[in-house]
Every structure is written in C-alpha cells, then in structure tokens.
Motif scaffolding. Structure first.
Motif: not given
Length: 290
Positions: A131-134, A171-175, A201-209, A271-273
């Motif tokens: 979270g600190a990096i993000a 993504s798991e943190m819903e950020n 693997a990145a494509y797979d997660h990216l599709a969801f996000v 869109e940011p948080l």
C-alpha cells in the motif's frame, strides 16, 4: 469345507450365518488392504521426512540471515530508508514465515514457537508495504516510478515480478487504480523481455481490473489474446475465459458493437480512489474539510 463345519453352519440361524459371511468378507478385504496401508504409510513417511528437511533448511537459512542482518538500529534505519527496500524486506520476510508455517504441524507446536511466529511480519504488514508503494505512485506519479533507475539511485528498482506482485495485491485490496497502473507496467516489462508466460498472467489480471474500472473493451481485447494463448493448453482456463468473453460482449452491447470497440482507440479509464484527492492535499500540507 468339512462335513462337521457344514452341519454346524446349517444349524445356525440365518442372521448369524450372514454375520459370519460378512465378517469373513470384511477380514478378507482388510487383509487385502495391508499392502495398500504399507504403501500409504511409506508415502506419509516420505512427506514427514521432507517436511522435517524443509524445517532444517529454514533453520540454516535463518542462521545465515541472522549473520547478515546483525546490524545496529542506525544501520537498519539506513537500510530501510527507501520504500522499495522496505517492500522487499517485508515481502521476503513474510514469504519465509509462510513457508515455515507450511512446514510445521501448527496443531503440535509449542506455545513459545507460536508466540514467536505471531510477532513476525504478517500478511497485514505485507499489505501495508504494498500500500505504501501504491500511495507514493498515486501521489508523485513519475517521481515515484520505481520501475526505472533514477539519476541518483540505480539500485532500488522494482523487477517485473515485483511490479506484478504489487498490482495483483492492489487488486485483492480492491485498489483497482493502483492495480491497473502496476499491472500495465508489469505487462510492458514482461513483453520487453519476451516473457510470454508472465505477460499472459498479467493479461489475465488486467482483464479483470480493466472491467472493474469500466473498460470492458480493454478487458475483451486482453481476453481474446488469452483465449488464443490457452486454446491448446488448458481447457479449464479456456472455459473461464470464454465465459468472461460473453460477459464483456454483453456489457459492450452485443457482438457487433464489441467488435467495433476492439481497436482500443480511446484511452482507458482509471479512476483513482475517492479518498485520493484528500490524501494528495494532506501530502502537500494543505487543509481539508472533513
């Protein structure tokens, strides 16, 4: 069967006779299971021996790490002066502790060992480091791009795997804002080194996000790439991807409109948080109304 035994069996009530036959049948099955039990006990013993070997390996690693980390508080503060170093330290520590936990039979460990494990970096600490990096990336943008060497720092640079890990955890943190930024960058880094497996693997997660961030056209584009990659590799993954494709096409208004959107002519939305503008003001020392 001898005639005497046969006569005795004839004199027995039917229920008793059935019980004897059942017992003989059960004993026969039990005897047949002896070699199976021996084989499975052997397998269990191998697993236990491997578990003990893993524990011994962790002990040796901890001893070596202790020699390296035997530094003063001042030295430790200097070592932890950069967010990438903090992330790496906590990530590695958390991973090691989880491996140790997996090697142990937690129901049989001593209270002293349980207490020690409880005081070491946990999943929460790891999530806080990510979270600190993000947050730094969100606030300072290119100034906090830890994926490229800086003029005054060429050491604290995140690898593609670390960027992917940060994106996946966001993504798991819903950020999804932080997830999208990091997963897009991880995809680029994997593609730059022609690592197709990791890029997928990145494509797979990216599709969801992308879908979560109201970009069904981008989600569909990534999904088509994934379907093409997995069509001869994994039927289970392929089925999931095909179901996702139907969802994205429906979201885009049908097959014809979906095909028109695949050109990705528009920039994707991210869109940011809701709290980010307030957080940015606080970082700049500005007052905010609550």
């Amino acid at each position: 069967m001898c005639s005497w035994t046969y006569c005795v069996l004839l004199l027995l009530p039917l229920a008793a006779y059935a019980q004897i036959i059942h017992s003989i049948d059960r004993m026969s099955k039990s005897v047949a299971l002896y070699p199976v039990l021996a084989e499975r006990l052997e397998s269990h013993l191998v697993e236990e021996e491997n578990r003990i070997k893993r524990i011994r390996s962790h002990i040796e690693i901890l001893k070596l790490e202790n020699k390296k980390m035997n530094m003063s508080r001042k030295e430790l503060e200097a070592e932890m002066a950069h967010p990438v170093r903090v992330y790496r330290f906590v990530s590695q520590f958390y991973s090691d502790i989880e491996d140790i936990r997996d090697s142990l039979d937690m129901s049989r460990i001593s209270e002293e060992l349980r207490e020690t494990l409880s005081q070491l970096p946990s999943q929460k600490d790891y999530i806080d480091a990510v979270g600190a990096i993000a947050r730094l990336q969100e606030v300072y943008k290119d100034e906090a791009d830890f994926t490229r060497p800086q003029a005054n720092n060429t050491i604290d640079v995140l690898t593609a795997e670390e960027v992917f890990d940060i994106g996946r955890t966001c993504s798991e943190m819903e950020n999804y804002y932080g997830a999208l930024n990091n997963l897009v960058r991880a995809k680029e880094m994997f593609e730059d080194r022609n690592d197709t497996v990791q890029a997928m693997a990145a494509y797979d997660h990216l599709a969801f996000v992308m879908f979560e961030q109201q970009n069904p056209d981008y989600a569909l584009n990534y999904t088509y790439n994934l379907i093409d990659y997995y069509k001869d590799k994994d039927d289970e993954v392929l089925t999931r991807l095909q179901d996702n494709r139907k969802l994205y096409i429906e979201e885009l208004g049908g097959e014809e409109l979906a095909n028109q959107s695949l050109s990705l002519s528009r920039p994707y939305n991210n869109e940011p948080l809701e709290q980010l503008p307030i957080y940015n003001k606080l970082c700049r020392g500005e007052s905010v109304e609550v």
